[in-house]
Design a protein around this motif. Structure first.
Motif, mmCIF file in Angstrom:
data_model
loop_
_atom_site.group_PDB
_atom_site.id
_atom_site.type_symbol
_atom_site.label_atom_id
_atom_site.label_comp_id
_atom_site.label_asym_id
_atom_site.label_seq_id
_atom_site.Cartn_x
_atom_site.Cartn_y
_atom_site.Cartn_z
ATOM 1 N N ASN A 14 0.828 -1.203 0.000
ATOM 2 C CA ASN A 14 0.000 0.000 0.000
ATOM 3 C C ASN A 14 0.865 1.256 0.000
ATOM 4 O OD1 ASN A 14 -2.451 -1.350 -0.073
ATOM 5 N ND2 ASN A 14 -2.680 -1.370 2.132
ATOM 6 N N GLY A 18 0.780 4.092 -2.788
ATOM 7 C CA GLY A 18 0.541 5.464 -2.335
ATOM 8 C C GLY A 18 1.638 6.416 -2.764
ATOM 9 N N ALA A 21 1.195 7.142 -6.448
ATOM 10 C CA ALA A 21 0.041 8.016 -6.681
ATOM 11 C C ALA A 21 0.327 9.440 -6.213
ATOM 12 C CB ALA A 21 -1.187 7.461 -5.975
ATOM 13 N N ASN A 22 0.907 9.590 -5.032
ATOM 14 C CA ASN A 22 1.184 10.922 -4.495
ATOM 15 C C ASN A 22 2.221 11.682 -5.301
ATOM 16 O OD1 ASN A 22 -0.690 10.657 -2.441
ATOM 17 N ND2 ASN A 22 0.788 9.801 -1.016
ATOM 18 N N THR A 51 -6.583 3.841 -2.942
ATOM 19 C CA THR A 51 -5.407 4.460 -3.542
ATOM 20 C C THR A 51 -5.475 4.400 -5.059
ATOM 21 O OG1 THR A 51 -4.063 3.860 -1.616
ATOM 22 C CG2 THR A 51 -2.881 4.414 -3.632
ATOM 23 N N LYS A 54 -8.168 6.707 -6.412
ATOM 24 C CA LYS A 54 -7.691 8.098 -6.403
ATOM 25 C C LYS A 54 -6.752 8.352 -7.573
ATOM 26 C CE LYS A 54 -5.230 11.476 -3.569
ATOM 27 N NZ LYS A 54 -4.348 11.936 -4.613
ATOM 28 N N THR A 86 -13.391 10.502 -2.331
ATOM 29 C CA THR A 86 -12.450 10.503 -3.445
ATOM 30 C C THR A 86 -13.193 10.651 -4.770
ATOM 31 O OG1 THR A 86 -10.896 9.108 -2.239
ATOM 32 C CG2 THR A 86 -10.669 9.157 -4.624
#
Length: 88
Positions: A14, A18, A21-22, A51, A54, A86
């Protein structure tokens, strides 16, 4: 992750999703989500789906976010407030 001696835990996976994605590095999101969790025998959880949803939303791929919701339900994972926020 194994090369970095990082355990094959859902939290590690995860965190990897993340971070991608961030940092807006979406090129590998689908590959990681679809490929790695199956190779590592990690079952997707709510955090993982949120995640990925998003990331797809940020990419403008709203059709894929809808498909992800359906996939979550088919896998017995209930969406939560984060999921719906989201999508909004």
């Amino acid at each position: 992750m194994p090369k970095l001696k990082c355990g094959r835990l859902i939290k590690s996976f995860n965190a990897l999703l993340g971070a991608r994605a961030n940092s807006k590095k979406y090129d590998k999101i689908d590959e990681y989500f679809r490929g790695l969790w199956s190779k590592l025998s990690i079952k997707p959880n709510l955090v993982m789906y949120n995640t990925v949803i998003k990331a797809y939303r940020d990419m403008g791929s709203l059709d894929t976010t809808s498909l992800m919701l359906d996939e979550m339900e088919n896998n017995g994972i209930e969406s939560n407030l984060i999921t719906f926020n989201t999508l909004l």
